[in-house]
Design an enzyme around this catalytic site. Structure first.
Site, PDB file in Angstrom:
ATOM      1  N   HIS A   5       0.857  -1.200   0.000  1.00 50.83           N
ATOM      2  CA  HIS A   5       0.000   0.000   0.000  1.00 50.83           C
ATOM      3  C   HIS A   5       0.886   1.241   0.000  1.00 50.83           C
ATOM      4  CE1 HIS A   5      -4.023   1.874   1.467  1.00 50.83           C
ATOM      5  NE2 HIS A   5      -3.213   2.853   1.077  1.00 50.83           N
ATOM      6  N   HIS A   7       1.185   4.952  -2.158  1.00 46.36           N
ATOM      7  CA  HIS A   7       0.663   5.873  -3.177  1.00 46.36           C
ATOM      8  C   HIS A   7       1.820   6.576  -3.878  1.00 46.36           C
ATOM      9  CE1 HIS A   7      -3.642   5.863  -1.892  1.00 46.36           C
ATOM     10  NE2 HIS A   7      -3.097   5.479  -0.746  1.00 46.36           N
ATOM     11  N   ASP A   9       1.849   9.471  -5.448  1.00 46.32           N
ATOM     12  CA  ASP A   9       1.969  10.905  -5.099  1.00 46.32           C
ATOM     13  C   ASP A   9       2.353  11.112  -3.640  1.00 46.32           C
ATOM     14  OD1 ASP A   9      -0.501   9.977  -4.292  1.00 46.32           O
ATOM     15  OD2 ASP A   9      -1.659  11.626  -5.143  1.00 46.32           O
ATOM     16  N   GLY A 162      -9.470   8.474  -1.451  1.00 44.66           N
ATOM     17  CA  GLY A 162     -10.066   9.801  -1.274  1.00 44.66           C
ATOM     18  C   GLY A 162     -10.824   9.915   0.034  1.00 44.66           C
ATOM     19  N   HIS A 189     -10.001   1.388   0.143  1.00 47.75           N
ATOM     20  CA  HIS A 189      -9.701   2.124   1.380  1.00 47.75           C
ATOM     21  C   HIS A 189     -11.003   2.168   2.184  1.00 47.75           C
ATOM     22  CE1 HIS A 189      -6.142   3.775  -0.624  1.00 47.75           C
ATOM     23  NE2 HIS A 189      -5.768   4.327   0.507  1.00 47.75           N
ATOM     24  N   GLU A 192     -11.003   3.707   7.613  1.00 50.48           N
ATOM     25  CA  GLU A 192      -9.907   4.623   7.953  1.00 50.48           C
ATOM     26  C   GLU A 192     -10.531   5.906   8.518  1.00 50.48           C
ATOM     27  OE1 GLU A 192      -7.845   6.254   4.569  1.00 50.48           O
ATOM     28  OE2 GLU A 192      -6.139   6.934   5.750  1.00 50.48           O
ATOM     29  N   ASP A 269       1.741   3.496   3.088  1.00 50.94           N
ATOM     30  CA  ASP A 269       0.709   4.431   2.627  1.00 50.94           C
ATOM     31  C   ASP A 269       1.336   5.573   1.812  1.00 50.94           C
ATOM     32  OD1 ASP A 269      -1.860   5.221   2.190  1.00 50.94           O
ATOM     33  OD2 ASP A 269      -2.229   6.038   4.173  1.00 50.94           O
TER      34      ASP A 269
HETATM   35 ZN   LIG Z   1      -3.815   4.868   1.159  1.00 51.91          ZN
END
Ligand SMILES: [Zn+2]
Length: 325
Positions: A5, A7, A9, A162, A189, A192, A269
């Site tokens: 996991h 990302h 960006d 998101g 996701h 969370e 993450d």
């Molecule tokens: Zn994430």
């Protein structure tokens, strides 16, 4: 180690940002390294989810051309490799890389081009985005995932990312029905920023894994279901600490999940934004929750088994971990 996991960006370190800026003639809005670090990451005492989300602005500006995206994927892989990762899954939302007019297809092809440039075994997950005005874009991402789907070393799954608290998982039924009808594996996701109900919905949709999922502790029956059905959780401790997904980290349910037999995996993450890497995540859970080396190995084996890769490579990963990778 394995990171399932991560990302794209959220993995743009100051060093990567400088390289991407130079490559694309983009001047970075920072006078020195210190300021750049502050723009790209949250401090230890991150106050709010908003502080956290603001950190995505600059990375996304650097990820709007084919060269920028391809090079970013390569650099993130090289970074991960240098930190001891043997298998990586990078995720990104093609629709967030269209500011300069790239199509989603071009964004995906650029990422695949970058993937070829590194020898780290890596797969790509395409994220759909939570919003109330982008269903067409999300459906296009699913269609493209179908087009590019491979068993290994390419696009292997989709995800939903998101603002979970603002846009409920249940609102994305159409997208995941389509993904399911195409046989595209997916993670979502959930659990969370929103509660256990969100995770339940993700499982009903057919999610093979859950991104985070920590808030399932709110529903003991669901905890039992997830343990029994061996649905892996992609747990990201420092991200959860910084976004306050769990308000008191001393009560983080990690050990409880492990003792109940849940297939927990540990991930970064947003390694650059969280100023973390997988080594730091493991040291954190060892220090905070007394995770033992046997438990660490189990967490890594869970990740190998949960990986969106071919069965052949999974066997290879498992044997590497048994040998101490
Ligand atoms: Zn994430």
């Amino acid at each position: 180690m394995i990171d399932l996991h991560c990302h794209l960006d959220g993995a743009i370190t100051p060093d990567i940002a400088k390289k991407l800026g130079a490559l694309q003639n983009i001047e970075l809005p920072a006078k020195d390294d210190d300021e750049l670090l502050k723009k790209l990451s949250v401090p230890e005492d991150c106050e709010s989810l908003n502080d956290f989300l603001q950190c995505f602005g600059l990375p996304l500006r650097l990820l709007q051309t084919k060269e920028g995206i391809a090079e970013a994927v390569r650099l993130v892989q090289e970074n991960a490799k240098s930190e001891g990762i043997i298998y990586l899954e990078i995720r990104f939302a093609p629709q967030l890389h269209q500011i300069n007019g790239l199509t989603q297809k071009e964004v995906i092809e650029a990422a695949l081009e970058g993937l070829k440039q590194s020898d780290l075994h890596t797969n790509l997950i395409l994220c759909l985005m939570r919003s109330d005005h982008n269903q067409d874009e999300n459906l296009e991402t699913v269609e493209l995932a179908k087009k590019y789907l491979v068993k290994d070393e390419g696009v292997v799954a989709v995800d939903l990312a998101g603002a979970e608290a603002l846009f409920k998982t249940a609102d994305f039924k159409k997208e995941f029905e389509l993904a399911r009808s195409y046989g595209i594996p997916f993670t979502i996701h959930a659990g969370e920023a929103d509660g256990a109900e969100s995770v339940k919905t993700a499982i009903e949709f057919g999610a093979k894994r859950i991104g985070h999922g920590v808030r399932i502790y709110e529903d003991p029956e669901l905890v039992e279901y997830i343990a029994k059905n061996e649905i892996p959780l992609e747990v990201c401790p420092n991200s959860n600490r910084q976004t306050k997904a769990v308000s008191d980290m001393t009560k983080y349910p990690l050990k409880d999940f492990i003792s109940k037999g849940i297939k927990v995996t540990i991930n970064t993450d947003d390694p650059a934004i969280c100023r973390t890497n997988l080594k730091k995540e493991f040291s954190y859970i060892e220090k905070m929750y007394g995770i033992t080396s046997d438990q660490k190995k189990q967490l890594l084996l869970n990740a190998a088994k949960a990986a969106f890769c071919s069965d052949e490579y999974k066997i290879e990963l498992i044997s590497k971990i048994n040998l101490g990778d």
